[in-house]
Scaffold this active site. Structure first.
Site, PDB file in Angstrom:
ATOM      1  N   GLY A  12      -3.296   4.936  -2.754  1.00  0.00           N
ATOM      2  CA  GLY A  12      -2.625   5.317  -1.524  1.00  0.00           C
ATOM      3  C   GLY A  12      -3.206   4.610  -0.322  1.00  0.00           C
ATOM      4  N   GLY A  46       0.880  -1.167   0.000  1.00  0.00           N
ATOM      5  CA  GLY A  46       0.000   0.000   0.000  1.00  0.00           C
ATOM      6  C   GLY A  46       0.907   1.203   0.000  1.00  0.00           C
ATOM      7  N   CYS A  47       0.388   2.378  -0.186  1.00  0.00           N
ATOM      8  CA  CYS A  47       1.289   3.508  -0.393  1.00  0.00           C
ATOM      9  C   CYS A  47       1.563   4.282   0.886  1.00  0.00           C
ATOM     10  CB  CYS A  47       0.718   4.422  -1.453  1.00  0.00           C
ATOM     11  SG  CYS A  47       1.843   5.692  -2.002  1.00  0.00           S
ATOM     12  N   GLN A  48       0.524   4.653   1.617  1.00  0.00           N
ATOM     13  CA  GLN A  48       0.728   5.629   2.673  1.00  0.00           C
ATOM     14  C   GLN A  48       0.875   5.018   4.061  1.00  0.00           C
ATOM     15  OE1 GLN A  48      -2.211   8.665   2.338  1.00  0.00           O
ATOM     16  NE2 GLN A  48      -1.470   9.333   0.360  1.00  0.00           N
TER      17      GLN A  48
END
Ligand code: PLP
Lengths: 417, 146
Positions: free
Chosen positions: B128, B60-62
């Site tokens: 994100g 995942g990004c954030q």
């Protein structure tokens, strides 16, 4: 002893209220709250001047460029090529032919990695820093892997400045052909000492590329005064559209470099056996470019010029000072990076609160910031963090918005402890 | 099922979604709603620290999300954790819906409910958000034949 009266420069005050009126989006509400947009470093909002210019181009003055023998095409070509003059002037580039239009900064850097990279020999090196955006890191790793060059990384200090002594040492063996470094960090806000970096690079026989994606927005850029060899920026952070970026390169370098992409517009002659290349900059602009976006970038530059960088820089310095003071009063908040010279970008973390949670809760209050690794994972690792929250400021940012941010952060902090 | 795998509170995924909706409706303020979600995350069974590694990481990004699964009696059970409190709460909501269900039920339950509840915006496009990736990982796990 001679007495000298210091010259006092009147710092022009921006009429921020009037400026905000020119950004329709700033009147929007988010989750029923007035939008507080503190994410301009990711992409800036667009003034009417840009929106109208692009709409009018498509309504009244649009055709493909460089090829039509008709009125519309000629008018559009004139508008498009006029932007090249504007950009050359904006960067104080010696000539318009040294301005290459790309999709964004990322593509501009990839162009240099590919085409300047083609001139490099195994054993030579490219030198970057620890605070690079992935855009100024990954292309060089790719070049390293296909050209057999070395990739060196200059460290930063704990405050977030380039470690000049270490940088010097990495240049010492004379193998570095190119230094590629940011002019302003998108995470730490650091404005790097570009002139010094360039002088040291040249003394060691290296060329220097500055990633100006963040920095062109905040102060006047003069590629000749900096002693740069390449300079890149991206339109959408400069109040312009997406899909348009700029590479400036020294004429002699651009002329030596082979093309990046092949196709229409970049050739001089083509047979089935062989093609010859157009002159710069067209050699690097294959295919139909982002015509409307380029013209929109021109409108953005004219708009920024009209406001003037003296006022912009003073306003943003003021905002940044205010932000650093206000954020310091938020319990548990830690500012990430204390560089000597900084632009309008402030990263922070909060004890016991994940940056993702900060961003989510701020968003519910209408406040847009960025949270994450900011496309700079190796920098995060260097800082010992997995993510930060980042507030960034632009021409239209008001001190009151920073106050709203600080007050809301205090509430968020209460929420978790 | 033993901890850290999550046992269902409701008989079906659909009932769990409805129950979550009712609970969130009690609050008229989003900050309170998030407080409640964070609380749900804190009540997840403790996730073993040795599982907080790349092998369990949902890209995942954030924020970071970790997931583990286990099959028993024709049902898939999940354990999960995130380093971000709100995401962790969303993970708890997801597991309340999906953990302890049959593969068929998991696949038939669209994760769009998170969006319907106003918990995640643009569920399918915001890369994100680790929760979207988590929902996909859960449904992919269910799609893989045992
Ligand atoms: C320092 C820096 N370099 C490069 C980029 C890449 O810009 P673009 O995505 O427009 O190519 C960014 C934007 O996020 C940036 O902040």
């Amino acid at each position: 002893m001679s007495t000298q009266t210091p010259t006092v420069h009147a710092v022009p005050q921006l009429d921020v209220h009037a400026i905000r009126q020119q950004f329709p989006i700033l009147g929007e509400k988010v989750h029923d709250r007035p939008l507080v947009f503190l994410d301009s470093a990711a992409s800036a909002q667009k003034p009417n001047a840009v929106i109208d210019c692009m709409a009018n181009t498509m309504r009244h003055q649009y055709a493909n460029i460089h090829r039509g023998l008709h009125w519309m095409s000629e008018r559009t070509t004139e508008a498009y090529e006029g932007v090249r003059d504007l950009v050359a002037d904006f960067l104080n580039a010696p000539s318009r032919e040294e301005i290459v239009f790309t999709r964004n900064s990322t593509e501009a850097i990839n162009l240099v990695a590919h085409s300047f990279g083609a001139l490099l020999k195994p054993g030579q090196a490219v030198l970057i820093s620890q605070m690079e955006h992935h855009a100024n890191l990954v292309p060089w790793q790719m070049l390293r892997d296909w050209a057999g060059i070395d990739l060196r990384v200059a460290p930063i200090t704990d405050d977030g400045d380039l470690d000049i002594e270490a940088y010097k040492a990495l240049l010492a063996d004379g193998k570095v052909a190119l230094v590629a470094i940011t002019h302003m960090s998108n995470v730490l806000g650091t404005i790097t000492p570009a002139k010094q970096i360039a002088d040291m690079a040249h003394a060691a026989g290296a060329q220097v590329l500055f990633d100006g994606s963040q920095s062109v927005v905040h102060h006047k850029t003069d590629v000749q005064a900096l002693g740069a060899d390449f300079y890149t920026f991206t339109g959408h952070k400069l109040y312009g559209p997406t899909g348009i970026g700029v590479l400036w390169g020294r004429r002699d370098l651009l002329e030596q470099m082979p093309p990046f992409l092949g196709g229409g517009d970049m050739i001089s002659t083509v047979t089935f056996e062989h093609s010859t290349w157009a002159n710069i900059p067209h050699k690097f602009e294959a295919g139909t470019p982002a015509i409307v976006e380029t013209i929109g970038l021109g409108a953005a530059i004219e708009w920024v010029n009209k406001i003037g960088f003296d006022g912009i820089a003073a306003h943003e310095a003021d905002l940044t000072t205010h932000a650093l003071q206000r954020l310091a009063t938020v319990p548990g908040l830690n500012i990430v990076g204390h560089p000597r010279v900084r632009g309008g970008v402030v990263s922070f973390t909060m004890a016991d609160v994940h940056p993702h949670d900060i961003a989510t809760l701020l968003d519910r209050n209408g406040i847009a910031i960025r949270a994450g690794h900011h496309c700079a994972e190796p920098l995060m690792r260097r800082l010992g963090l997995s993510a930060t929250a980042r507030a960034s400021f632009g021409i239209y940012t008001q001190k009151e918005e920073i106050d709203v941010l600080a007050d809301t952060l205090v509430r968020i902090r209460d929420f978790f402890v | 099922m033993e901890a850290p795998f999550v046992n269902p509170q409701e008989d079906t995924a659909a009932e769990a979604i409805e129950a979550i909706g009712d609970e969130l409706d009690v609050f008229d303020d989003w900050m309170e709603r998030y407080q409640y979600i964070i609380e749900m995350g804190r009540k997840l069974p403790p996730f073993p620290p040795e599982w907080c590694n790349d092998a369990h990481r949902v890209p995942g990004c954030q924020s970071q999300v970790w997931l583990e699964e286990k099959e028993a009696d024709g049902r898939l059970y999940f354990a999960g954790l995130s380093d971000a409190a709100i995401v962790c709460g969303l993970v708890a909501l997801l597991l309340r819906v999906y953990s302890g269900r049959t593969r068929e039920e998991i696949q038939a339950t669209d994760p769009g409910f998170l969006r319907d509840l106003g918990l995640v915006q643009a569920l399918s496009t915001n890369r994100g958000n680790g929760v979207e990736a988590m929902a996909r990982a859960i449904r992919t796990a269910a799609a893989v034949s045992a």
